[in-house]
Design a protein around this motif. Sequence first.
Motif, mmCIF file in Angstrom:
data_model
loop_
_atom_site.group_PDB
_atom_site.id
_atom_site.type_symbol
_atom_site.label_atom_id
_atom_site.label_comp_id
_atom_site.label_asym_id
_atom_site.label_seq_id
_atom_site.Cartn_x
_atom_site.Cartn_y
_atom_site.Cartn_z
ATOM 1 N N GLY A 138 0.492 -1.166 0.275
ATOM 2 C CA GLY A 138 -0.377 -0.456 0.028
ATOM 3 C C GLY A 138 0.759 1.761 -0.139
ATOM 4 N N LYS A 139 1.672 1.289 1.022
ATOM 5 C CA LYS A 139 2.773 2.659 0.969
ATOM 6 C C LYS A 139 3.466 3.036 -0.619
ATOM 7 C CE LYS A 139 1.290 3.761 5.216
ATOM 8 N NZ LYS A 139 0.228 4.783 4.931
ATOM 9 N N PHE A 140 3.683 1.656 -1.365
ATOM 10 C CA PHE A 140 4.560 2.053 -2.042
ATOM 11 C C PHE A 140 3.694 2.408 -3.516
ATOM 12 C CE2 PHE A 140 5.711 -0.027 -6.283
ATOM 13 C CZ PHE A 140 6.979 0.225 -6.440
ATOM 14 N N ARG A 141 2.573 1.297 -3.677
ATOM 15 C CA ARG A 141 1.528 2.332 -4.683
ATOM 16 C C ARG A 141 0.986 3.543 -4.488
ATOM 17 N NH1 ARG A 141 0.234 -3.248 -4.074
ATOM 18 N NH2 ARG A 141 -1.399 -2.725 -2.776
ATOM 19 N N VAL A 142 0.736 3.305 -2.914
ATOM 20 C CA VAL A 142 -0.455 4.963 -2.633
ATOM 21 C C VAL A 142 0.668 5.927 -3.169
ATOM 22 C CG1 VAL A 142 -2.264 5.705 -1.587
ATOM 23 C CG2 VAL A 142 -2.167 3.802 -1.995
ATOM 24 N N ILE A 198 7.049 -5.831 -3.142
ATOM 25 C CA ILE A 198 7.588 -4.744 -4.605
ATOM 26 C C ILE A 198 7.956 -5.459 -5.624
ATOM 27 C CG2 ILE A 198 8.087 -1.904 -4.748
ATOM 28 C CD1 ILE A 198 7.660 -1.941 -1.812
ATOM 29 N N PRO A 199 7.651 -5.236 -6.545
ATOM 30 C CA PRO A 199 8.336 -6.481 -7.942
ATOM 31 C C PRO A 199 9.358 -4.929 -7.985
ATOM 32 C CG PRO A 199 6.614 -6.404 -8.436
ATOM 33 C CD PRO A 199 6.236 -5.406 -6.938
ATOM 34 N N ASN A 200 10.312 -5.239 -8.166
ATOM 35 C CA ASN A 200 11.980 -4.820 -8.544
ATOM 36 C C ASN A 200 11.567 -3.679 -10.048
ATOM 37 O OD1 ASN A 200 14.069 -4.686 -7.169
ATOM 38 N ND2 ASN A 200 14.495 -7.045 -7.822
ATOM 39 N N ASP A 201 10.783 -4.042 -10.487
ATOM 40 C CA ASP A 201 10.096 -3.392 -12.200
ATOM 41 C C ASP A 201 9.515 -2.397 -12.036
ATOM 42 O OD1 ASP A 201 12.292 -5.643 -13.945
ATOM 43 O OD2 ASP A 201 10.106 -6.076 -14.384
ATOM 44 N N ASP A 202 8.559 -2.168 -11.088
ATOM 45 C CA ASP A 202 7.678 -1.208 -10.405
ATOM 46 C C ASP A 202 8.830 -0.898 -9.440
ATOM 47 O OD1 ASP A 202 5.491 -3.380 -12.043
ATOM 48 O OD2 ASP A 202 4.803 -3.772 -9.972
#
Length: 154
Positions: free
Chosen positions: A62-66, A95-99
């Motif tokens: 959540g913290k990564f995406r938002v 958390i995928p590396n590419d993302d």
Amino acid sequence: MNTAILKKAANYCVYQERTQDEVRKRLQEWKVWGDEAEEIIAYLITENYLNEERFAKAFAGGKFRVKKWGRLRIKAELKARKMSKYIMEVAMKEIPNDDYFTTATQLIEKKLHDLRTENNYLKRKQKTFNYLISKGYESNIVLEILKDLEKKNS
């Protein structure tokens, strides 16, 4: 064990993922301490209302995406919530590396664009670097992306 408090605690956990520490603090607010509080927490874990691994995964993702936080900031927040190293490592897999690289690159490009009125490129670069560090991105990754963008734009 007080069933009214147990139901209240279960509802507290159903509403949103929680840590044991958050539940313990809430129980103290409800004037439940010691063995009774630990029994309630044990029950919540047994019945899968409370799962710190699930909390950490949801928190990290959540913290990564938002909020677009970096791994360092997410780990620091999980550590502050008394998560174990194992749970932190499991959470980082959300958390995928590419993302991660794509998000960092987008943040850098946006910040450089926002600072375009700053005539001194080195100052723009420094402010961008500091911004990403404050969001919890690793300095080597930020520098690598900045270097790649410089090559691309020259």
